[in-house]
Structure formats: C-alpha cells, structure tokens
Design an enzyme around this catalytic site. Structure first.
Site, PDB file in Angstrom:
ATOM      1  CB  THR A 281     -27.538  72.977  82.558  1.00 11.84           C
ATOM      2  OG1 THR A 281     -27.849  74.371  82.582  1.00 11.84           O
ATOM      3  CG2 THR A 281     -28.415  72.265  83.575  1.00 11.84           C
ATOM      4  CG  ASP A 457     -27.058  76.095  85.984  1.00 12.99           C
ATOM      5  OD1 ASP A 457     -27.076  77.316  86.252  1.00 12.99           O
ATOM      6  OD2 ASP A 457     -27.655  75.622  85.002  1.00 12.99           O
ATOM      7  CG  HIS A 458     -24.444  77.644  83.561  1.00 15.38           C
ATOM      8  ND1 HIS A 458     -25.016  78.756  82.992  1.00 15.38           N
ATOM      9  CD2 HIS A 458     -25.276  76.614  83.274  1.00 15.38           C
ATOM     10  CE1 HIS A 458     -26.141  78.419  82.367  1.00 15.38           C
ATOM     11  NE2 HIS A 458     -26.322  77.121  82.526  1.00 15.38           N
TER      12      HIS A 458
END
Length: 663
Positions: A281, A457-458
């Site tokens: 993050t 974010d991921h």
C-alpha cells in the site's frame, strides 16, 4: 538436515521459477556455503559450548527460514531489512494475519533442531569435550567462502549481472540462497544510507536528462478540463480489476463500482496495473502522490518518509492552485509511517483513528469498517476549504478478508481456497460503502464540483493461489502471462466535463499524478515525475514492474519469458523483435534506476521549481486539537467550505448508511 529442510522449503513454500540443470543444481547446493560458515563459528569453541552454539545458530537460521515461509505465502516476496525495520509501523493486527497464514507443515523449519536435541538427550550423539583444532575450524571458514565465490560465479554465468542490476528477490534466493540474500540486503541498506550522504546537486542532471527525453505533452482535448475542481481519491484496498462486472451465483460483486465504471462521465482504464513491491500500500501511495517508484526492498514511506524532500500532489496543488489537502484513514497514524510521510508530502490535514468515535464492533481486521469510516469522515470533509484534495483509504477489503455475519450479505466463491473465497464478500462490502459515499456526494452537491478518482492499490489474491485463480477466471490452469494480467487494478476518473469511455491505454500507478495534474490544468514538464499522462497521444504505454519485468502494448515480459501482449502466446523473438524488447527493457531499467537515485539520494532537495516552496514540515500538526482549531481559523478567512455553501447548515444527515452497528 539443515540443508535438506531448506531445499524442501525452496520447493514447497517458494515459487522460484527453477528451470534447467544449472538452476536445479544451485538450488540443491546453495544452502551449503552459508551453513558451513555459520555453523563453523561454533567450532572455534570447545566442549558443550560448541554444541550449544551450533543449536542456537541453527535455531536463528531456522527462524529466518520460518519467517520467510510465512511472509512469502501472503506477499510473494522475502523479508528485507526495510520491512523488518518498518514492522512497528505495520504491526497492527499483523500477528492475526500470520495466524491465518500459518500451516502445520511450516514447522518443518525446526524439525532438525528437535531431532538433534533428542539425539543429544538420549546420547546417540555424544558430546566430544576435546577442542576442535583451530586450523581445521579456519579451513572450514575458508572453504565456505571458496564455495560461496564458486557458487556466485556459476550463478552469474547463468544470470549475468545478478547483483548489479534490478532483479526480483526470487532470483537471488534461487541462485545464492536465503542467507546470502539477507547479507546482500543488509549491504544494500548500508549502500543506500551512504548514497544519501554522498549525493550532490550534479547527480540530478542525469535524472533530469532521462525525464526530459521521455516527456510527453498533454492532450489538448483534456488539458484543464476539470480545472479548479475538488479531487477525491478513493483508495480501494486490495481491489483487483477482475472484480469489475464479476458475478458470483449470478450476482454482481460490485454493482455500485460497476455503475461508476460505466458512467457517462467516467474514463476507466482497463489495462492498468499495480506496480508495488514489498511496500504494498505504501508503494501505491508513493507512486500515486509523487510519481516515484517504491523501493526494491522495504518501504520508501517507512525508510525515507520523514527525512526526504518531496514534490507531491498535496504540495503541488497547494502551490499551483491553492488547494487544501487532507488524508482520511481509519487506523493508527503510524501505519506505514503516514504521520511523518504525509507531512513531507504537504498534507494540511490527516484524519486518523483518533478523530473518529470507536467501539469494538466498529473495527475489523486492519481498522474501522468502511461504512462507518465514510460516515465519520463527513463532518471533516464538509469543513475543508475548497478547492480541496482529499484521499480516503478504505480498509475492510484487506487480508484476511474477515467480516462479521451481520455485514456478510454476499455468497463466497467456491474455489476451495480459504484465503480466496471470502475475498468477494469483503469486496462487496467495500462496494456498498462506496455506493453510500457516492450517494452523499450527489445529495450534498459536492459531486457537481468534484473529480472522483478510484484506484486499486495492489493485488488482493497473490500469485501463490494459482489453482483458485484459475477457477475464478474459468480456466483449467494459469501461466505466468495470466498471472501478470491478473495484477490489473482499477483506475477510473469521473468528472462532469469528461466524456466517459473505457480507455485501453496501458499504464500503472506511476502514471496517476501526471494524468490528474493535466486534467486540472497544471503542467508537469518542469517536475521530476516518472509516470506519463495516460490521456496523452504520445504515451509509450510501457508499464515497468519493480522487479524489472514489464507489460507494454506489444510485449509482456515475466522473468525470462516474453509473451505477445495481445494474444498471451509465448514468443521466441526475432532479431527485430529483440531490438524492440531491448529498447523497452532499457527504458524500464533506466526508469527504476533513476527513481531510486531520487529517493536514495534525496535528490529533490536540490531540485528547485519556480514559484514553489519546499514543504515546511514544522508548520504541520496532525494533533486533533490543533487540527480543529486550524479548520475554524481557515473557515473565518475563506468561507469556502461545504457548510458555508449550504447556508451554514451541516450535510451530515445527507449521508445514509445501512451499517447495522449504527442502528
């Protein structure tokens, strides 16, 4: 026994991509040199002490192996000194996550110690009290170094530039071993500290040359299209692109985000990738706010968030267009060192956990539940002087994807993977939360004068869950290309002046800031940014990954394998194709290397922008009492907040939620 258990862990717990005879040979022998070196320390001592030392050394090495097994299972990477140093900043509920990750077979890391202790207790191994001859101990130490040197030469012959170029940590462990990786990582951290101390103004020239050579002009059709509007950045935790329009048992997982994605005023990018490394993050935030890459090891926000100089979105928007900036996060301010990094980036306000009313049932996993978080953010949002830049970080859709029964209204998937199956349930809850917030923006009138950006974010599901991923995607199996494509995350921008469409431009998180600045009418050609405006006609459409792999419009590189991006077919490049691929690789390597120079050397302290003042962190205070006082003082000066626009009336009642905890 130590080498055997390490090899078993290599094969069963890590995905190292071992191919060919040399790599298989090195995988078998790479635990030996460092084991000889470390166990050999005990041979310089006599009697029982040497035996105890060997067991202690074995225990420490075993714990390092055990910790990496757990960490790798969730994050597909190995522990680094940067991560270990930052543990205090990310430890909230981390222990709980590891309990979820833990499997009984992981304790094979300690099995040799148990066996050895039993053999000693039952005197199967008898303690020899005679001292081991020092010259023999020294010879074993020398032998270990000789073996290390030989191993490195064989490895470097198979993988040129193993330790000198930007490679995935998997390569280092595969070729050299887990202990050698740890030693190299410590060396890298030392080098990073020295780099900053020795950095000079002249070091910035090469970086600026690279930036200038790869600069793209804004698209006149979009430049300044949303000038002067508020900006909302909605951080969708662990949210992947495949969730858009995805159904389980005929039901949409994310109906509200789907509607936003297809809105007539939303530009949505469907070939957009996360580019995070170990910082997860924090890497995403670093790229989003600064257009600088995260680090190859650890977190830049943790290691360099406090001391470095930045030219980040909050400070740029303040200097260029008088924006107020605020970040909202329903957890402790120290998480990922945000309380320090946000000051360096120029955030005026940071509303963390102390600003919200809390009860045990309000929190789950890594912080406040999203519905409650959005509702409790409203009193502060309505006080922000406009125009403002506000980032809201959601948390509920975070591993281990836990949700209490009264908030679980969506069926889990049926892949048989306990980590993967509840993922859609927390994603659905996040979607409901966003739907409530979007309804508030419409009812309060903020939507008319705001740009709303959503981004993931991921990944939420790591590549270690291949069978489950295949089932989610409706495939029998997945290859490296499929896994690379699975790392897509959403990026969408909604504004009243935009003609909505699905944009197929290839890009990543590094490109968000330049794209947003151009939409707001702010040129970035004088700034140090490694991303490019995704709406520019000059965009090269190359997406570098932190390990040196890439996705481009033509080719996708994963490890040493090249794929045709359009078809997903593995290719064996022709000489012409190799030239193109090498040019792309050079751009990727240079981009990562130059970004690292900026962060490690703190080079932005030497970069002076016209009419731009570096952030004065001493003037920023995130204490609640100081923040509330500042909000009142700003309101007296400007009278531009939402309450003022609403005739002095609060908009809190415009926010509606079905959160059962608030009924």
């Amino acid at each position: 026994m130590f080498c055997l258990k390490t090899y078993i862990a290599y094969r069963t717990d890590f995905t190292l991509g071992v191919t060919g005879g040399i790599q298989n040979f090195l995988l078998v022998v790479n635990p030996i040199p460092s084991a000889l070196l470390l166990f050999g320390i005990a041979l310089y001592f006599r009697g029982k002490l040497s035996y105890w030392l060997m067991l202690i050394i074995d225990f420490l090495q075993s714990t390092w192996l055990f910790a990496n097994i757990l960490y790798y299972r969730e994050f597909s990477d190995f522990l680094s000194l940067g991560i270990i140093k930052g543990t205090g900043d990310v430890q909230n509920n981390l222990g709980k996550s590891f309990v979820q990750i833990l499997r009984p077979g992981d304790f094979i890391a300690y099995v040799d110690i148990v066996i050895l202790i039993l053999l000693l207790l039952f005197k199967v191994i008898k303690i020899d009290k005679k001292p081991f001859k020092k010259r023999f101990a020294f010879l074993i130490t020398i032998l270990s170094f000789v073996l290390m040197f030989a191993e490195y030469n064989v490895a470097n012959a198979d993988r040129s530039g193993l330790l000198t170029r930007t490679f995935d940590n998997n390569y280092i462990v595969k070729y050299l071993g887990l202990n050698e990786y740890a030693a190299f990582n410590i060396y890298q951290n030392h080098q990073e500290s020295q780099t900053r101390a020795n950095a000079k103004v002249s070091d910035l020239k090469g970086v600026q040359k690279f930036i200038n050579q790869n600069q793209v002009s804004p698209n006149v059709q979009y430049f300044g299209k949303e000038k002067g509007k508020n900006v909302f950045i909605i951080h969708l935790e662990s949210f992947q692109q495949f969730l858009i329009d995805y159904k389980v048992d005929g039901k949409e997982v994310t109906p509200n985000i789907n509607k936003f994605y297809h809105n007539q005023h939303t530009i949505a990018f469907d070939d957009f990738y996360h580019q995070v490394a170990q910082g997860k993050t924090s890497d995403a935030e670093m790229m989003l706010e600064n257009s600088l890459y995260g680090l190859p090891q650890g977190s830049a926000m943790v290691s360099y968030g406090a001391q470095n100089t930045y030219q980040a979105a909050p400070s740029i928007l303040d200097e260029e267009a008088g924006y107020t900036s605020a970040a909202f996060h329903g957890d402790v301010p120290t998480f990922w060192n945000r309380n320090n990094a946000y000051k360096s980036w120029g955030y005026d306000y940071f509303f963390s956990d102390s600003y919200y009313k809390t009860k045990p049932q309000y929190n789950i996993g890594y912080g406040m539940k999203d519905k409650i978080f959005f509702k409790q953010a409203i009193p502060y949002i309505q006080q922000l002087p406009q125009p403002f830049y506000a980032k809201l970080i959601t948390l509920t859709n975070h591993y281990p994807y836990e949700l209490d029964k009264r908030n679980t209204s969506f069926p889990a998937t049926k892949t048989g993977d306990n980590t993967v199956d509840p993922y859609v349930q927390t994603a659905h809850y996040l979607d409901q939360s966003f739907g409530e917030f979007e309804a508030y923006l419409q009812k309060s009138g903020l939507a008319k004068n705001s740009v709303v950006v959503l981004y993931g974010d991921h990944y939420g599901i790591s590549n270690n869950h291949r069978p489950a991923i295949a089932k989610l995607l409706g495939k029998k199996s997945v290859n490296k290309y499929d896994l690379a494509q699975f790392q897509k995350v959403p990026f969408m921008i909604n504004g009243g002046n935009l003609d909505g469409h699905i944009d197929h431009t290839y890009g990543g998180e590094i490109d968000v800031l330049p794209t947003l600045l151009h939409l707001l009418g702010i040129k970035n050609n004088h700034m140090i940014q490694f991303g490019h405006d995704l709406l520019s006609n000059q965009n090269q459409q190359i997406v570098p990954f932190r390990n040196g792999d890439f996705v481009s419009k033509q080719y996708t590189k994963v490890g040493g394998t090249i794929y045709d991006t359009a078809t997903g077919q593995e290719i064996h490049p022709t000489s012409s194709q190799k030239k193109t691929i090498n040019n792309i690789q050079k751009y990727v390597d240079d981009s990562l290397e130059n970004s690292d120079k900026v962060v490690y050397g703190d080079l932005l302290r030497f970069h002076k922008l016209k009419n731009y003042k570096d952030v004065n962190k001493k003037t920023i205070d995130y204490n609640k009492k100081a923040t509330l006082k500042k909000l009142k003082e700003e309101d007296k000066k400007k009278k531009t907040d939402l309450i003022d626009q609403n005739g002095g009336k609060s908009t809190i009642n415009d926010f509606k939620t079905d959160a059962p905890e608030l009924k």
